[in-house]
Write a protein that holds these residues in place. Structure first.
Motif, PDB file in Angstrom:
ATOM      1  N   UNK A  86      23.747  63.524  58.133  1.00 42.78           N
ATOM      2  CA  UNK A  86      25.053  62.860  58.286  1.00 42.78           C
ATOM      3  C   UNK A  86      25.077  61.528  57.544  1.00 42.78           C
ATOM      4  N   UNK A  87      23.951  60.828  57.548  1.00 39.72           N
ATOM      5  CA  UNK A  87      23.854  59.556  56.822  1.00 39.72           C
ATOM      6  C   UNK A  87      23.848  59.812  55.314  1.00 39.72           C
ATOM      7  N   UNK A  88      23.209  60.885  54.897  1.00 39.69           N
ATOM      8  CA  UNK A  88      23.191  61.235  53.479  1.00 39.69           C
ATOM      9  C   UNK A  88      24.609  61.467  52.961  1.00 39.69           C
ATOM     10  N   UNK A  89      25.440  62.098  53.773  1.00 34.16           N
ATOM     11  CA  UNK A  89      26.828  62.343  53.360  1.00 34.16           C
ATOM     12  C   UNK A  89      27.562  61.025  53.131  1.00 34.16           C
ATOM     13  N   UNK A  90      27.307  60.048  53.991  1.00 33.83           N
ATOM     14  CA  UNK A  90      27.942  58.728  53.859  1.00 33.83           C
ATOM     15  C   UNK A  90      27.445  58.033  52.590  1.00 33.83           C
ATOM     16  N   UNK A 139      17.661  55.532  46.109  1.00 39.63           N
ATOM     17  CA  UNK A 139      16.324  55.307  46.662  1.00 39.63           C
ATOM     18  C   UNK A 139      16.266  55.627  48.155  1.00 39.63           C
ATOM     19  N   UNK A 140      17.283  55.225  48.903  1.00 43.05           N
ATOM     20  CA  UNK A 140      17.245  55.424  50.353  1.00 43.05           C
ATOM     21  C   UNK A 140      17.714  56.809  50.777  1.00 43.05           C
ATOM     22  N   UNK A 141      18.453  57.481  49.929  1.00 44.38           N
ATOM     23  CA  UNK A 141      19.059  58.773  50.261  1.00 44.38           C
ATOM     24  C   UNK A 141      18.070  59.771  50.879  1.00 44.38           C
ATOM     25  N   UNK A 142      16.897  59.999  50.274  1.00 42.63           N
ATOM     26  CA  UNK A 142      15.991  61.015  50.815  1.00 42.63           C
ATOM     27  C   UNK A 142      15.480  60.720  52.236  1.00 42.63           C
ATOM     28  N   UNK A 152      27.673  50.817  60.485  1.00 41.80           N
ATOM     29  CA  UNK A 152      27.664  51.877  61.506  1.00 41.80           C
ATOM     30  C   UNK A 152      26.329  52.612  61.524  1.00 41.80           C
ATOM     31  N   UNK A 153      25.799  52.921  60.343  1.00 39.91           N
ATOM     32  CA  UNK A 153      24.486  53.583  60.270  1.00 39.91           C
ATOM     33  C   UNK A 153      23.416  52.687  60.887  1.00 39.91           C
ATOM     34  N   UNK A 154      23.447  51.409  60.525  1.00 38.76           N
ATOM     35  CA  UNK A 154      22.452  50.476  61.063  1.00 38.76           C
ATOM     36  C   UNK A 154      22.570  50.367  62.586  1.00 38.76           C
ATOM     37  N   UNK A 155      23.794  50.258  63.080  1.00 34.57           N
ATOM     38  CA  UNK A 155      23.995  50.161  64.534  1.00 34.57           C
ATOM     39  C   UNK A 155      23.494  51.406  65.242  1.00 34.57           C
TER      40      UNK A 155
END
Length: 129
Positions: free
Chosen positions: A106-110, A98-101, A42-45
């Motif tokens: 909203x993506x960080x919460x996921x 690594x990717x979090x920052x 979903x994030x990628x889309x």
């Protein structure tokens, strides 16, 4: 890509392990990781990124398969699987960090939830309030 390979390897435990505990652990991890994978898609889309259809095959770890096959022949599958399970989930957790920052809130919460799921699967404490 790493998430796809992780799902594939984790699923091997439910198919090939002899211990009921290992099978249950693998099944729980399989369902958890599938849910997390769907969130990643979903994030990628949302970002307009399409995952290749052959993603899992492209990143399949033949070395892991060989190690598990050898362990199975030596009647040591469960112990080797546990070792690989821990190693792969630990790497997954590190990759999430690594990717979090670089993510939106909203993506960080996921991703935080995915990291917490990995910690639970590893038997670690989560830092939820």
């Amino acid at each position: 890509a790493f998430q796809s390979e992780l799902k594939r390897v984790i699923a091997l435990g439910s198919d090939r392990s002899r211990s009921a505990d290992t099978k249950n652990k693998s099944l729980t991890a399989t369902y958890t990781l599938e849910s997390d994978y769907q969130q990643t898609i979903k994030i990628m889309n949302a970002r307009g990124i399409k995952a290749p259809k052959d993603l899992t095959a492209r990143y399949a770890g033949t070395q892991t398969d060989q190690e598990l096959d050898s362990a199975d022949k030596a009647n040591n599958f469960d112990a080797k699987y546990e070792e690989i399970y821990t190693e792969k989930l630990t790497k997954y957790k590190a990759k999430l960090s690594e990717v979090y920052p670089s993510l939106k809130p909203t993506e960080q919460a996921i991703v935080k939830k995915q990291s917490d799921n990995a910690k639970v699967l590893l038997g670690e404490a989560t830092d939820t309030p």
